[in-house]
Enzyme design. Sequence first.
Site, PDB file in Angstrom:
ATOM      1  N   TYR A 126     -72.985  53.218-128.793  1.00  0.00           N
ATOM      2  CA  TYR A 126     -73.404  53.966-127.601  1.00  0.00           C
ATOM      3  C   TYR A 126     -72.340  53.876-126.509  1.00  0.00           C
ATOM      4  O   TYR A 126     -71.857  54.889-126.001  1.00  0.00           O
ATOM      5  CB  TYR A 126     -74.743  53.415-127.098  1.00  0.00           C
ATOM      6  CG  TYR A 126     -75.251  54.088-125.835  1.00  0.00           C
ATOM      7  CD1 TYR A 126     -75.537  55.454-125.804  1.00  0.00           C
ATOM      8  CD2 TYR A 126     -75.460  53.358-124.652  1.00  0.00           C
ATOM      9  CE1 TYR A 126     -76.013  56.070-124.650  1.00  0.00           C
ATOM     10  CE2 TYR A 126     -75.939  53.965-123.499  1.00  0.00           C
ATOM     11  CZ  TYR A 126     -76.212  55.321-123.497  1.00  0.00           C
ATOM     12  OH  TYR A 126     -76.684  55.931-122.347  1.00  0.00           O
TER      13      TYR A 126
HETATM   14  N1  LIG Z   1     -82.616  56.331-119.863  1.00  0.00           N
HETATM   15  C1  LIG Z   1     -81.742  55.480-119.335  1.00  0.00           C
HETATM   16  O1  LIG Z   1     -82.085  54.350-118.936  1.00  0.00           O
HETATM   17  C2  LIG Z   1     -80.300  55.918-119.185  1.00  0.00           C
HETATM   18  C3  LIG Z   1     -79.425  55.061-118.501  1.00  0.00           C
HETATM   19  C4  LIG Z   1     -78.110  55.449-118.313  1.00  0.00           C
HETATM   20  C5  LIG Z   1     -77.667  56.682-118.785  1.00  0.00           C
HETATM   21  N2  LIG Z   1     -78.518  57.494-119.463  1.00  0.00           N
HETATM   22  C6  LIG Z   1     -78.016  58.800-119.924  1.00  0.00           C
HETATM   23  O2  LIG Z   1     -78.811  59.810-119.343  1.00  0.00           O
HETATM   24  C7  LIG Z   1     -78.791  60.986-120.159  1.00  0.00           C
HETATM   25  C8  LIG Z   1     -80.206  61.511-120.331  1.00  0.00           C
HETATM   26  O3  LIG Z   1     -80.951  60.572-121.066  1.00  0.00           O
HETATM   27  P1  LIG Z   1     -82.546  60.445-120.957  1.00  0.00           P
HETATM   28  O4  LIG Z   1     -82.821  59.077-120.508  1.00  0.00           O
HETATM   29  O5  LIG Z   1     -83.110  61.602-120.222  1.00  0.00           O
HETATM   30  O6  LIG Z   1     -82.891  60.498-122.523  1.00  0.00           O
HETATM   31  P2  LIG Z   1     -83.869  61.412-123.397  1.00  0.00           P
HETATM   32  O7  LIG Z   1     -85.146  61.627-122.689  1.00  0.00           O
HETATM   33  O8  LIG Z   1     -83.870  60.787-124.744  1.00  0.00           O
HETATM   34  O9  LIG Z   1     -83.091  62.803-123.486  1.00  0.00           O
HETATM   35  C9  LIG Z   1     -81.932  62.943-124.222  1.00  0.00           C
HETATM   36  C10 LIG Z   1     -81.669  64.425-124.403  1.00  0.00           C
HETATM   37  O10 LIG Z   1     -80.486  64.594-125.205  1.00  0.00           O
HETATM   38  C11 LIG Z   1     -80.742  65.559-126.197  1.00  0.00           C
HETATM   39  N3  LIG Z   1     -79.916  65.354-127.370  1.00  0.00           N
HETATM   40  C12 LIG Z   1     -79.767  64.228-128.105  1.00  0.00           C
HETATM   41  N4  LIG Z   1     -78.953  64.449-129.158  1.00  0.00           N
HETATM   42  C13 LIG Z   1     -78.565  65.761-129.075  1.00  0.00           C
HETATM   43  C14 LIG Z   1     -77.749  66.609-129.872  1.00  0.00           C
HETATM   44  N5  LIG Z   1     -77.157  66.162-130.987  1.00  0.00           N
HETATM   45  N6  LIG Z   1     -77.569  67.883-129.485  1.00  0.00           N
HETATM   46  C15 LIG Z   1     -78.174  68.365-128.371  1.00  0.00           C
HETATM   47  N7  LIG Z   1     -78.967  67.607-127.569  1.00  0.00           N
HETATM   48  C16 LIG Z   1     -79.166  66.333-127.930  1.00  0.00           C
HETATM   49  C17 LIG Z   1     -82.232  65.412-126.511  1.00  0.00           C
HETATM   50  O11 LIG Z   1     -82.766  66.630-126.980  1.00  0.00           O
HETATM   51  P3  LIG Z   1     -83.172  66.963-128.489  1.00  0.00           P
HETATM   52  O12 LIG Z   1     -83.626  65.697-129.141  1.00  0.00           O
HETATM   53  O13 LIG Z   1     -84.230  68.011-128.326  1.00  0.00           O
HETATM   54  O14 LIG Z   1     -81.905  67.534-129.082  1.00  0.00           O
HETATM   55  C18 LIG Z   1     -82.807  65.120-125.125  1.00  0.00           C
HETATM   56  O15 LIG Z   1     -83.125  66.314-124.447  1.00  0.00           O
HETATM   57  C19 LIG Z   1     -78.105  60.563-121.468  1.00  0.00           C
HETATM   58  O16 LIG Z   1     -76.768  61.029-121.480  1.00  0.00           O
HETATM   59  C20 LIG Z   1     -78.125  59.037-121.422  1.00  0.00           C
HETATM   60  O17 LIG Z   1     -77.050  58.487-122.139  1.00  0.00           O
HETATM   61  C21 LIG Z   1     -79.839  57.152-119.670  1.00  0.00           C
END
Ligand SMILES: NC(=O)c1ccc[n+]([C@@H]2O[C@H](COP(=O)([O-])OP(=O)(O)OC[C@H]3O[C@@H](n4cnc5c(N)ncnc54)[C@H](OP(=O)(O)O)[C@@H]3O)[C@@H](O)[C@H]2O)c1
Length: 312
Positions: free
Chosen positions: A195
């Site tokens: 990651y």
């Molecule tokens: N949650 C945290 O604590 C956290 C902390 C720091 C940074 N982040 C970052 O914040 C961002 C949003 O994350 P989130 O927390 O909102 O997670 P989430 O709810 O799991 O959403 C992730 C999104 O990415 C999409 N995705 C994953 N693989 C994909 C692919 N191969 N092609 C197209 N879309 C894809 C998923 O859609 P589908 O499955 O429908 O494709 C989903 O809409 C990410 O970049 C993550 O690394 C999150």
Amino acid sequence: MTTSLDTGPTNRLAAGPLGRGIAWLIGPRGLRNPDRLRREVDGKIAVVTGASYGLGEATARMLAAAGATVVLGARSADQLDLIVAEIKEAGGSAVAIPLDLASEDSVNSFAGQVLTQFGRVDYLVHNAGKSLRRSIHLSYDRPKDLAATTAANYIGPMRLTLALLPGMRERGSGHIVNVSTVGVLFPVAPKWGFYLSSKAAFDIWMRAVGMEARPDGVTLTTLYAGAMFTRMSAPSGWISALPGHSAREAGYIIARAVVRKPRTLTPAYGRPSAVLAALLQNPLEIGAGLLYRFLGDTRASLAVVKGDGNAA
Ligand SMILES: NC(=O)c1ccc[n+]([C@@H]2O[C@H](COP(=O)([O-])OP(=O)(O)OC[C@H]3O[C@@H](n4cnc5c(N)ncnc54)[C@H](OP(=O)(O)O)[C@@H]3O)[C@@H](O)[C@H]2O)c1
């Protein structure tokens, strides 16, 4: 199908006034003035990847409510259609275009459809991401761990940038937001290799590209996001115990990025962590290695290896 916007911390400490107060203090803080967002994005075209859940969904809804035409990209087509229908019902403008960042054809087709339908992109929010926290020995027989993380976090967003950036530079305007993680500023930690390395690789690539594109009027904000209570972090009990933001709150941080266009946004502890990580690399890695040998793998990681899903 559900909306994940109101997912909050399940931990009482994080959900209570103290946890929320700490989250507000450490930031980064969101934009609270909807008029400023509307003045910025009304009538503009915004592309949001990973818009089917979590922060991407919140960002898409927020930008559409402020008057932008939003292109939502992700693999879950039904979920995207549902969100688009709700946006339209509320008077907004949005389209869903399926996007799988793991497929070169899908990325090219997505970018082609965006440019054919709208002719330009004013905001590109690289939000899609795939998290993974798993010991390397559990990935020996799982090539998909490597493929999924590098595709969603690094190669796919690179391809999409290559397809959409030329038009932005030619027009002399555009803003890109890269949703990275504060984890890339932390000391390196066991189990997070896939990651964090893929997020760090894209961060570095995007910043280099951003420097080249800035003189042509294209700006970049990198958000080093802290804990957010979404589908991604849900399996990790300890993340939901940390002070953090709901998807909706984090959406306002993206609004700040879009309106004010800072080069970076990070929680208060991000920069000090990066300095300490550099200064104390060896002792921190020795300590983290010992802790890893003591703690091993979480039940969630082990269970996911047997089945599948978002291990955290
Ligand atoms: N949650 C945290 O604590 C956290 C902390 C720091 C940074 N982040 C970052 O914040 C961002 C949003 O994350 P989130 O927390 O909102 O997670 P989430 O709810 O799991 O959403 C992730 C999104 O990415 C999409 N995705 C994953 N693989 C994909 C692919 N191969 N092609 C197209 N879309 C894809 C998923 O859609 P589908 O499955 O429908 O494709 C989903 O809409 C990410 O970049 C993550 O690394 C999150």
